[in-house]
Design a protein around this motif. Structure first.
Motif, PDB file in Angstrom:
ATOM      1  N   TYR A   1       0.867  -1.180   0.000  1.00 15.84           N
ATOM      2  CA  TYR A   1       0.000   0.000   0.000  1.00 15.84           C
ATOM      3  C   TYR A   1       0.902   1.228   0.000  1.00 15.84           C
ATOM      4  N   SER A   2       0.842   1.978  -1.080  1.00 13.88           N
ATOM      5  CA  SER A   2       1.706   3.141  -1.250  1.00 13.88           C
ATOM      6  C   SER A   2       0.915   4.420  -1.004  1.00 13.88           C
ATOM      7  N   GLU A   3       1.054   4.971   0.189  1.00  7.99           N
ATOM      8  CA  GLU A   3       0.347   6.188   0.607  1.00  7.99           C
ATOM      9  C   GLU A   3      -1.164   5.980   0.554  1.00  7.99           C
ATOM     10  N   SER A   4      -1.625   4.939   1.246  1.00  6.72           N
ATOM     11  CA  SER A   4      -3.046   4.607   1.255  1.00  6.72           C
ATOM     12  C   SER A   4      -3.822   5.558   2.156  1.00  6.72           C
ATOM     13  N   ALA A   5      -5.150   5.528   1.997  1.00 10.72           N
ATOM     14  CA  ALA A   5      -6.011   6.495   2.682  1.00 10.72           C
ATOM     15  C   ALA A   5      -6.481   6.080   4.080  1.00 10.72           C
ATOM     16  N   PRO A   6      -6.656   4.789   4.395  1.00 12.68           N
ATOM     17  CA  PRO A   6      -7.329   4.462   5.658  1.00 12.68           C
ATOM     18  C   PRO A   6      -6.577   4.812   6.935  1.00 12.68           C
ATOM     19  N   LEU A   7      -5.256   4.682   6.986  1.00  8.33           N
ATOM     20  CA  LEU A   7      -4.542   4.839   8.260  1.00  8.33           C
ATOM     21  C   LEU A   7      -4.181   6.277   8.649  1.00  8.33           C
ATOM     22  N   PRO A   8      -3.794   7.166   7.723  1.00  9.66           N
ATOM     23  CA  PRO A   8      -3.371   8.511   8.143  1.00  9.66           C
ATOM     24  C   PRO A   8      -4.350   9.270   9.027  1.00  9.66           C
ATOM     25  N   PRO A   9      -5.681   9.182   8.803  1.00  9.54           N
ATOM     26  CA  PRO A   9      -6.569   9.916   9.719  1.00  9.54           C
ATOM     27  C   PRO A   9      -6.440   9.455  11.171  1.00  9.54           C
ATOM     28  N   VAL A  10      -6.205   8.151  11.381  1.00  4.22           N
ATOM     29  CA  VAL A  10      -6.034   7.655  12.748  1.00  4.22           C
ATOM     30  C   VAL A  10      -4.728   8.184  13.332  1.00  4.22           C
TER      31      VAL A  10
END
Length: 386
Positions: free
Chosen positions: A138-147
């Protein structure tokens, strides 16, 4: 929450595609003997992270084709677009997580995390990892950064719980894949210890680069447009500490100075994480791409490569990393250090020396401390069989 979920597996023994219950995509051109990697439902977005049970949007991502030419879909958003997700499907995080055990799916434990200073070759690292068909990347995926960055009302325990469950869903391959990797956005680096707290046994790297060269990459479109300036209107305290000034003065500081301080702040965050972890390795861009193939993947991340895998990784390492069009796939990745050095202005050089070079020197020392004195630059041109 203490919802029971499936145990995490690390390396699946045996040949890919031979795991009981796994379905592989058959008949694709150039697939391994065991078949092409399967698509599976993976999270593309998580919303409501501060609510009791966040909602997850999933898509059957195109892992069956991604590995063949990773540079065509170098970022998660490109992979999502290529997967033609439409509206996908949705569910709540706990419901989906608990459903894995019911389906007999044992998620992969992450094998490696990639952090970076930004504009330092991290996409090439992700593409190299992704060119092995048994790797999920996963290259700069969306699900984890908000956490990591925006869950301000979340306790450390809730953040850890959310991260572990989201990662489990992202590693829920039906048996074909053996390793799971994440390359993160540079904006997550100040909060990387939150991720490492959730997975303290996962090895990680932070890619850094010579100060002048990094700043020149950020100012490729001119000094006013660098991504290193995005937070200049509201500078974080750690950047202000590097500059030695308050927010009002920092927002009016020369753009070269602010950029250098921002990059130093990211490297300082990685150095702090490295001091608190035995699993980190700071990687100098000057050692790439060979150090990734020759040291990081097999030794640091512990992902053994067959000769076919190594040859694919090597071929990818010499391809332009963001070749979204087929015509660019023939373009070769190559270093541009000398050009950047020659084009640098006096203001960029002065800012780099004042704010960024001290952290760069510490990063180089951290690399050598972790490798028994080797800066890995001697591996720059490493090739399979070499």
């Amino acid at each position: 929450s203490s919802n029971a979920g499936p145990p995490l597996r690390r390396d699946t023994p045996g040949a890919p595609g031979k795991v009981r219950g796994a379905k592989t995509s058959q008949g694709g051109a150039g697939c391994p003997a065991a078949g092409c990697p399967p698509r599976f439902w993976a999270p593309t977005e998580v919303t409501g992270i501060e609510r009791d049970d966040p909602r997850v949007t999933l898509c059957k991502l195109a892992f069956d084709t991604y590995w063949k030419e990773p540079a065509k879909t170098p970022m998660f958003r490109d992979l999502v677009a290529a997967s033609k997700c439409g509206r996908g499907k949705t569910g709540t995080l706990n419901e989906l997580y608990e459903g894995l055990a019911a389906k007999g799916v044992t998620p992969l434990k992450p094998s490696g995390f990639v952090f970076h200073e930004s504009r330092v070759g991290s996409t090439l690292v992700a593409n190299m990892l992704a060119s092995v068909p048994t790797h999920i990347v996963y290259s700069e995926s969306a699900p984890l950064p908000p956490v990591l960055s925006r869950c301000r009302g979340c306790s450390p325990e809730r953040k850890r719980d959310l991260i572990q469950k989201i990662v489990a869903l992202m590693g829920a391959s039906p048996g074909y894949h053996t390793h799971l990797f994440f390359k993160f956005q540079s904006i997550t680096v100040p909060n990387m210890r939150t991720l490492l707290d959730a997975f303290p046994e996962t090895p990680w790297i932070f890619v850094y680069r010579d100060p002048v060269q990094t700043m020149m990459s950020h100012f490729k479109q001119g000094v006013g447009n660098g991504p290193c300036l995005r937070a200049r209107g509201r500078p974080p305290p750690a950047t202000l500490a590097v500059l030695g000034m308050d927010a009002a003065h920092a927002s009016r500081a020369p753009k070269e100075d602010y950029c250098a301080a921002h990059l130093a702040m990211l490297t300082n965050s990685a150095l702090d994480a490295d001091a608190a972890s035995q699993k980190g390795l700071l990687v100098d861009y000057a050692s790439m791409p060979g150090s990734i193939l020759g040291h990081v993947i097999p030794k640091h991340f512990g992902a053994p490569l067959s000769r076919d895998d190594a040859d694919r990784v090597y071929a990818t390492s010499h391809t332009y990393s963001k070749a979204r069009s087929s015509s660019k796939l023939t373009g070769e990745w190559q270093g541009d250090n000398e050009q950047k050095e020659k084009a640098a202005t006096d203001a960029i050089r002065a800012a780099a020396d004042a704010y960024l070079r001290p952290t760069y020197d510490k990063a180089r020392a951290a690399t050598r401390a972790r490798t028994g004195g080797d800066d890995l630059v001697g591996l720059k041109d490493f090739a399979p069989g070499g």
